[in-house]
Design a protein around this motif. Structure first.
Motif, PDB file in Angstrom:
ATOM      1  N   ARG A 346       0.821  -1.204   0.000  1.00  0.00           N
ATOM      2  CA  ARG A 346       0.000   0.000   0.000  1.00  0.00           C
ATOM      3  C   ARG A 346       0.862   1.264   0.000  1.00  0.00           C
ATOM      4  N   PRO A 347       0.365   2.345  -0.604  1.00  0.00           N
ATOM      5  CA  PRO A 347       1.109   3.616  -0.580  1.00  0.00           C
ATOM      6  C   PRO A 347       1.453   4.071   0.834  1.00  0.00           C
ATOM      7  N   SER A 348       0.570   3.809   1.799  1.00  0.00           N
ATOM      8  CA  SER A 348       0.831   4.237   3.182  1.00  0.00           C
ATOM      9  C   SER A 348       2.020   3.481   3.776  1.00  0.00           C
ATOM     10  N   THR A 349       2.185   2.209   3.387  1.00  0.00           N
ATOM     11  CA  THR A 349       3.328   1.425   3.869  1.00  0.00           C
ATOM     12  C   THR A 349       4.627   1.973   3.289  1.00  0.00           C
ATOM     13  N   LYS A 350       4.597   2.279   1.995  1.00  0.00           N
ATOM     14  CA  LYS A 350       5.772   2.880   1.353  1.00  0.00           C
ATOM     15  C   LYS A 350       6.104   4.235   1.972  1.00  0.00           C
ATOM     16  N   ALA A 351       5.057   4.999   2.288  1.00  0.00           N
ATOM     17  CA  ALA A 351       5.262   6.331   2.863  1.00  0.00           C
ATOM     18  C   ALA A 351       5.893   6.247   4.250  1.00  0.00           C
ATOM     19  N   LEU A 352       5.487   5.268   5.047  1.00  0.00           N
ATOM     20  CA  LEU A 352       6.064   5.126   6.387  1.00  0.00           C
ATOM     21  C   LEU A 352       7.558   4.798   6.308  1.00  0.00           C
ATOM     22  N   LEU A 353       7.934   3.926   5.384  1.00  0.00           N
ATOM     23  CA  LEU A 353       9.357   3.624   5.236  1.00  0.00           C
ATOM     24  C   LEU A 353      10.115   4.848   4.741  1.00  0.00           C
ATOM     25  N   GLU A 354       9.512   5.589   3.840  1.00  0.00           N
ATOM     26  CA  GLU A 354      10.145   6.811   3.334  1.00  0.00           C
ATOM     27  C   GLU A 354      10.432   7.782   4.475  1.00  0.00           C
ATOM     28  N   TYR A 355       9.474   7.927   5.392  1.00  0.00           N
ATOM     29  CA  TYR A 355       9.688   8.847   6.511  1.00  0.00           C
ATOM     30  C   TYR A 355      10.730   8.310   7.482  1.00  0.00           C
ATOM     31  N   CYS A 356      10.740   6.994   7.701  1.00  0.00           N
ATOM     32  CA  CYS A 356      11.781   6.397   8.546  1.00  0.00           C
ATOM     33  C   CYS A 356      13.172   6.701   7.983  1.00  0.00           C
TER      34      CYS A 356
END
Length: 365
Positions: A346-356
């Motif tokens: 999901r885009p939200s999963t990718k976004a969380l890793l991006e912020y990490c």
């Protein structure tokens, strides 16, 4: 630069004699496989995982067979807090865990829940958000409810620390009675009371258990079948640390309920498609853009005025009969149980890793 070690902090239960991470179990699996694909080490931890001054922690790692096993793991570079319980966040174990993180200078985000009154106070200080905020009051006494009902014929009574649409009361006045609607039970409860005294007497044993707010009820737009709906806009910080809208969905209330939370039986639809069903295409696109801009304003204001770091918010918005957007709720730990296609990240999963990764790079500058 060396790849970061990332962990999600949550509660661990046992299901069929295996570790189970509650409502975020499937998300943890999804996040693990995405991190693995990107060459990043990820594990799940609890408040018992850390040891003061130690380079080694204990964490749950997913094996090739798809099982989660408790083992020794390296100290993390980034921690994402997904503790489900507000009570646990107030515990000494949690405070000690946070102390270890701060002592070892490990960045962590979404470090605590924001309650509904905190959110309202934070947003009501921003003038351009006033037209989107329902009038809200802290329920401090019986007189508060009397005064609010004198100015608003229909109100919602919501727990300050509530989530997932639980324990919300709707009170409406007509010419001869007060009508109470309460949908947290297995079936909807709808009762009439001849006097305010009778109404309050019925509510009191619920209200004394925790803090509540009283909020004016907005006459919301309904779908073609007369069902109320709202929109969940999931927002994350990107690799520059700036807020973006990652996804937006419409949530439609189930029959005979006034809350649209999926946990209370609501249905999920594509946000733009629902808007196109109700408006012409130009208006639908305009309303979606307007709600996206409003969600980003909310994220920016709340995160700027908090001492802790926030990297994810779930913003709930709704439209009234004239198509004007209203702020319904802000979630610091939004549900991870939204619709998910098999074998797709999901885009939200990718976004969380991006912020990490952003936090990791920022901490190493």
């Amino acid at each position: 630069m060396v790849a970061p070690v990332i962990t999600i902090l949550t509660e661990v239960y046992t299901q069929e004699e295996r570790p189970y991470f509650g409502s975020i179990h499937a998300f943890c699996e999804e996040f693990f496989h995405y991190c693995q694909r990107e060459g990043i080490f990820f594990y799940v931890c609890t408040t018992d995982s850390s040891k003061q001054g130690s380079e080694e922690w204990q964490g749950y790692v997913c094996t090739e067979e798809g099982n989660w096993e408790l083992t020794l793991v390296p100290r993390p570079h980034i921690v994402h807090n997904r503790i489900h319980s507000r009570k646990r966040e107030r515990s000494e174990e949690f405070k000690q865990f946070v102390h270890v993180l701060e002592e070892q200078q490990i960045p962590y985000f979404n470090g605590h829940y924001l309650n509904k009154w905190e959110v309202y106070e934070g947003l009501s200080s921003v003038v351009h958000l006033h037209p989107h905020l329902p009038k809200t009051y802290q329920l401090s006494s019986k007189d508060t409810l009397i005064d609010v009902l004198a100015n608003h014929p229909t109100v919602f009574i919501k727990p300050i620390h509530g989530s997932q649409g639980r324990n919300i009361f709707k009170v409406a006045q007509n010419d001869h009675a007060y009508v109470l609607d309460y949908t947290t039970f297995q079936q909807a409860l709808n009762k009439e009371y001849a006097s305010f005294y009778d109404l309050f007497h019925s509510l009191y044993h619920h209200l004394k258990k925790q803090g509540f707010i009283v909020q004016e009820a907005i006459e919301l737009k309904t779908d073609q079948h007369g069902r109320p709906f709202d929109f969940r806009l999931l927002c994350h910080r990107n690799k520059q640390g700036l807020w973006k809208v990652t996804s937006s969905v419409a949530r439609i209330s189930s029959e005979h309920t006034f809350v649209s939370n999926l946990a209370q039986g609501g249905a999920q639809l594509n946000a733009l498609q629902l808007l196109k069903d109700l408006y012409d295409e130009k208006t639908a696109l305009h309303l979606l853009l307007l709600m996206r801009e409003l969600a980003l304003d909310i994220c920016q204001e709340l995160s700027t005025n908090q001492s802790k770091i926030f990297g994810e918010f779930g913003i709930d918005l709704a439209l009234d009969q004239e198509g004007h957007p209203w702020i319904i709720e802000v979630n610091t730990k939004p549900s991870k149980q939204l619709y998910q296609e098999a074998n797709k990240v999901r885009p939200s999963t990718k976004a969380l890793l991006e912020y990490c990764l952003y936090l990791f790079q920022a901490s190493n500058r």
